[in-house]
Structures are given as C-alpha cells and as structure tokens.
Design an enzyme around this catalytic site. Structure first.
Site, PDB file in Angstrom:
ATOM      1  N   TRP A  21      62.260  61.006  -0.322  1.00  0.00           N
ATOM      2  CA  TRP A  21      61.854  60.768   1.001  1.00  0.00           C
ATOM      3  C   TRP A  21      61.917  59.133   1.396  1.00  0.00           C
ATOM      4  O   TRP A  21      61.712  58.262   0.769  1.00  0.00           O
ATOM      5  CB  TRP A  21      60.263  61.226   1.227  1.00  0.00           C
ATOM      6  CG  TRP A  21      60.001  61.071   2.753  1.00  0.00           C
ATOM      7  CD1 TRP A  21      60.582  61.201   3.898  1.00  0.00           C
ATOM      8  CD2 TRP A  21      58.480  60.565   2.889  1.00  0.00           C
ATOM      9  NE1 TRP A  21      59.739  60.973   4.828  1.00  0.00           N
ATOM     10  CE2 TRP A  21      58.359  60.758   4.550  1.00  0.00           C
ATOM     11  CE3 TRP A  21      57.485  60.529   2.277  1.00  0.00           C
ATOM     12  CZ2 TRP A  21      57.355  60.480   5.136  1.00  0.00           C
ATOM     13  CZ3 TRP A  21      56.198  60.345   3.012  1.00  0.00           C
ATOM     14  CH2 TRP A  21      56.287  60.255   4.320  1.00  0.00           C
ATOM     15  N   ASP A  49      61.877  64.933  -6.563  1.00  0.00           N
ATOM     16  CA  ASP A  49      61.808  65.618  -5.196  1.00  0.00           C
ATOM     17  C   ASP A  49      62.641  65.326  -4.248  1.00  0.00           C
ATOM     18  O   ASP A  49      62.820  64.304  -3.989  1.00  0.00           O
ATOM     19  CB  ASP A  49      60.330  65.322  -4.838  1.00  0.00           C
ATOM     20  CG  ASP A  49      59.861  66.329  -3.641  1.00  0.00           C
ATOM     21  OD1 ASP A  49      59.570  67.520  -3.742  1.00  0.00           O
ATOM     22  OD2 ASP A  49      59.385  65.586  -2.703  1.00  0.00           O
ATOM     23  N   TYR A  54      65.269  65.668   4.536  1.00  0.00           N
ATOM     24  CA  TYR A  54      65.408  64.312   4.404  1.00  0.00           C
ATOM     25  C   TYR A  54      66.832  63.517   4.797  1.00  0.00           C
ATOM     26  O   TYR A  54      67.571  64.036   4.280  1.00  0.00           O
ATOM     27  CB  TYR A  54      65.010  64.034   2.757  1.00  0.00           C
ATOM     28  CG  TYR A  54      63.856  64.267   2.560  1.00  0.00           C
ATOM     29  CD1 TYR A  54      62.477  64.529   3.399  1.00  0.00           C
ATOM     30  CD2 TYR A  54      63.270  64.020   1.112  1.00  0.00           C
ATOM     31  CE1 TYR A  54      61.519  64.804   2.976  1.00  0.00           C
ATOM     32  CE2 TYR A  54      62.029  64.436   0.715  1.00  0.00           C
ATOM     33  CZ  TYR A  54      61.103  64.610   1.579  1.00  0.00           C
ATOM     34  OH  TYR A  54      59.816  64.969   1.044  1.00  0.00           O
ATOM     35  N   LEU A 222      50.567  55.444  -2.235  1.00  0.00           N
ATOM     36  CA  LEU A 222      50.185  54.229  -1.599  1.00  0.00           C
ATOM     37  C   LEU A 222      49.966  54.277  -0.134  1.00  0.00           C
ATOM     38  O   LEU A 222      50.081  53.101   0.317  1.00  0.00           O
ATOM     39  CB  LEU A 222      51.234  53.103  -2.232  1.00  0.00           C
ATOM     40  CG  LEU A 222      51.791  53.018  -3.646  1.00  0.00           C
ATOM     41  CD1 LEU A 222      52.813  52.112  -3.890  1.00  0.00           C
ATOM     42  CD2 LEU A 222      50.271  52.470  -4.195  1.00  0.00           C
ATOM     43  N   ALA A 223      49.896  55.515   0.246  1.00  0.00           N
ATOM     44  CA  ALA A 223      49.519  55.690   1.780  1.00  0.00           C
ATOM     45  C   ALA A 223      50.730  54.895   2.425  1.00  0.00           C
ATOM     46  O   ALA A 223      50.335  53.919   3.458  1.00  0.00           O
ATOM     47  CB  ALA A 223      48.250  54.984   1.901  1.00  0.00           C
ATOM     48  N   ARG A 241      58.786  49.877   4.725  1.00  0.00           N
ATOM     49  CA  ARG A 241      59.033  51.227   5.509  1.00  0.00           C
ATOM     50  C   ARG A 241      58.571  51.188   7.107  1.00  0.00           C
ATOM     51  O   ARG A 241      59.209  51.486   7.870  1.00  0.00           O
ATOM     52  CB  ARG A 241      58.192  52.203   5.080  1.00  0.00           C
ATOM     53  CG  ARG A 241      58.093  53.501   5.528  1.00  0.00           C
ATOM     54  CD  ARG A 241      57.403  54.763   4.656  1.00  0.00           C
ATOM     55  NE  ARG A 241      58.032  54.626   3.336  1.00  0.00           N
ATOM     56  CZ  ARG A 241      57.487  55.557   2.390  1.00  0.00           C
ATOM     57  NH1 ARG A 241      56.418  56.343   2.627  1.00  0.00           N
ATOM     58  NH2 ARG A 241      58.065  55.503   1.223  1.00  0.00           N
ATOM     59  N   GLY A 297      57.633  56.456  -4.588  1.00  0.00           N
ATOM     60  CA  GLY A 297      58.764  56.236  -3.842  1.00  0.00           C
ATOM     61  C   GLY A 297      59.275  54.717  -3.952  1.00  0.00           C
ATOM     62  O   GLY A 297      58.283  53.950  -4.315  1.00  0.00           O
ATOM     63  N   THR A 299      62.708  51.548  -3.433  1.00  0.00           N
ATOM     64  CA  THR A 299      64.028  51.226  -3.152  1.00  0.00           C
ATOM     65  C   THR A 299      64.600  50.158  -3.676  1.00  0.00           C
ATOM     66  O   THR A 299      65.780  49.973  -3.711  1.00  0.00           O
ATOM     67  CB  THR A 299      64.249  50.703  -1.560  1.00  0.00           C
ATOM     68  OG1 THR A 299      63.234  49.586  -1.461  1.00  0.00           O
ATOM     69  CG2 THR A 299      63.736  51.635  -0.651  1.00  0.00           C
TER      70      THR A 299
END
Length: 340
Positions: A21, A49, A54, A222-223, A241, A297, A299
């Site tokens: 995502w 996942d 996405y 991590l919200a 993000r 997640g 990067t």
C-alpha cells in the site's frame, strides 16, 4: 523471525510482514521493490500483502515482476490480495460473484502467479482518499460472496479467504452461511490496529477468536507514520506519506494536538527501553496474541531493517511497561459485558 498460525488455520505467516500500500506504483518501481522485498526475506518475512486497488493494479504488477526476477520459490511465500475496487465500470467493483471471479483472475494475471494464498474482501474502502467509509457492499448478499469465494478456492486460484474492515456482525453472518452450506468461512480479518485505533481488535472481534478461530493480519501499526514521532513538531517531512497529495486530508485529521501529545508521551518509555519509538509501536501490536501478523510498510531498506528489530522488543513489553503505555495513550476500548 517468529511464525504464527493464521488464526485456527494451518497456514504459518511471519509475525511481521510487508504490504505494498502507498509505496509500490506510487513511490517505487520494480528495481526499488526488488531491494525492499529481498530485505524482507533476509529478515525472515514470508507474508506479502497487496490489493487490486493499490496504484490501480500497478502494485500487483510490480510485486509479481519483482518476485519473478528475484527467482524465489513460490511455495516459500504467502501472498494476499484484496478485492473490491477494481475499476470504474459498474461491475468492476463490489463483492458480486462476477467481480470476485473476474477480479481474482485479473489479480493473478497482474501478479503473474498461478494462485494467491489468501484473497480478502474489503468493505467499501477508498484507500488513502477518504479512509474507511464504514459501510459494506449493501448491493450484494453475503451469501453470494461466500459462495463465490468458495468457487475461487475450488478452482485452485486461492487457498484461503478472509475479510478486511468487516464488522463482527458481517463476519458472523458469513460464517453462519458457510457452516449452513458446508463451505469454508473467512479465516482472517485485516483491520487497522495501532495504539490509537483499537476498538475492533480488542473489543468488537473478541467473540470471533474463540467461536471461529479468526486470525488477524493488521495494518497501519504506526498510524500512517504518526507513531514514528516524525510529525511531533507539527511539520510534514517532504519525503513522508502525508506529503503526498492524496494524504493531505488524512494528515489534517491525524496531526491534532491530542494525538501529538500522546506520541510525545510515548518517547520517554521507548528511551527507557533503549529502542526507537516505531519499534515500540510495532512490537506493541505484535504482542497481542490474537494478531497473526503485523503488516508493515516502508520505502527504504533502512526502514525495513529498523522495523524488523521490533521482534526483539516484544519480550521487553512487561506488564509494567504496558501499564505505562496505557497511561499515556488512554485508548483502551471498553470490553463487551460478556467478556469482562
């Protein structure tokens, strides 16, 4: 890395996993994806996942190509994708038999795989735009969805099926239908779960763990980065993000004074344990015995390397430490009367 059964099923998934995502197709292409996926495998991750929505399907294409070029043995991996929002057409979305069958086949083509280990069905959910709209596909009976998913499994296109952001009532209804028809029910639910979002996992779903052996693969530990502490001063780093156009509304809702105060209050606890705040937050999620895998997640490889160290933090979360965390976040949901 530790491996846990996915609920009551025999499938084993890594306690920490990786989701595509936001990153794949929006921020990263195949070359970068290969490096991140290899870093995950080097740390023992076997569960990855994805979803048809996405990056409008590009995330599945990138993951599939990366795995193919890495030359991994398919049986070593557990790959999941999610079905609901597949395109603009009237039958390109939802949980009808038509879209479930066609959407699964389209995902398989994008992933370039013969099968998907787990197919999950999402509530009406515009990822990254408006968050969870908290309403199901009211145009499709749940029985149609249950029958269609079992057809997908019978065809060998998937091994297990589950849900994402369904209510306990919907999951219970799905299981009732499956048992009545002697079909497979949903073995896993994928809800948001973190120190700031706890109601479903710790309250609403409680009867489901015992009644149906429901497993959880939780997302956003991590919200959306809030619990990393990088937004604590109210500023948004340009490579984060929340700097993305699609996430500016989410940023405005998340970066409020009360939340930032809680994040700042957690930092001394992490410092006392000698660990970074993100590792503390991820370990807290993984420590819940009902959570089969925490989807992380990243990067950058460095982020994965740091996230994976959360496994070593879990044993540090003694009852005394958990009480300190609770005193700061004060987010523990009320348990149902029957479970007090």
């Amino acid at each position: 890395m530790q491996y846990k059964n996915l609920g009551r099923s025999g499938l084993k998934v890594s306690q920490l996993s990786y989701g595509a995502w936001v990153s794949f197709g929006n921020q990263l292409d195949v070359k970068e994806a290969k490096a991140l996926l290899q870093c995950c495998r080097d740390h023992g991750v076997n569960f990855f996942d994805n979803a048809e929505v996405y990056a409008n399907g590009r995330a599945e294409e990138i993951m599939g190509q990366a795995i193919r070029e890495l030359g991994w043995k398919r049986s070593d991996l557990v790959v999941s994708t999610k079905i609901f929002w597949g395109g603009p057409g009237p039958n390109d979305k939802g949980l009808s038999r038509k879209h479930i069958v066609e959407g699964t086949k389209a995902s398989l083509k994008r992933l370039d795989m013969d099968y998907i280990d787990i197919v999950k069905f999402v509530n009406f959910w515009l990822v990254g735009v408006s968050g969870n709209c908290c309403r199901p596909d009211i145009s499709t009976p749940i029985e149609e969805t249950v029958r269609a998913m079992n057809y997908v499994i019978d065809q060998g296109w998937a091994f297990y099926w589950g849900t994402s952001e369904w209510s306990a009532q919907q999951i219970t209804e799905a299981w009732g239908i499956a048992e009545r028809l002697d079909l497979m029910g949903p073995v896993v639910e994928q809800p948001e779960y973190n120190l700031l979002s706890r109601h479903k996992v710790e309250s609403e779903y409680l009867p489901l763990y015992q009644n149906y052996g429901l497993g959880l693969t939780t997302w956003s530990p991590l919200a959306s980065g809030v619990l990393t502490g990088k937004y604590s001063k109210g500023t948004i780093p340009p490579d984060s993000r929340f700097a993305l156009e699609n996430y500016k509304n989410l940023a405005s809702r998340s970066l409020v004074d009360d939340v930032l105060k809680k994040v700042n209050g957690l930092k001394p606890i992490a410092d006392e344990l000698g660990v970074p705040l993100p590792q503390l937050a991820i370990a807290w999620c993984a420590a819940n015995p009902n959570v089969s895998s925490v989807i992380t997640g990243a990067t950058k490889e460095s982020q994965i390397q740091e996230n994976m160290k959360a496994i070593d933090v879990i044993p540090l979360l003694t009852p005394a430490v958990m009480e300190k965390i609770e005193a700061v976040v004060q987010s523990k949901p009320k348990r149902p009367d029957s479970f007090r």
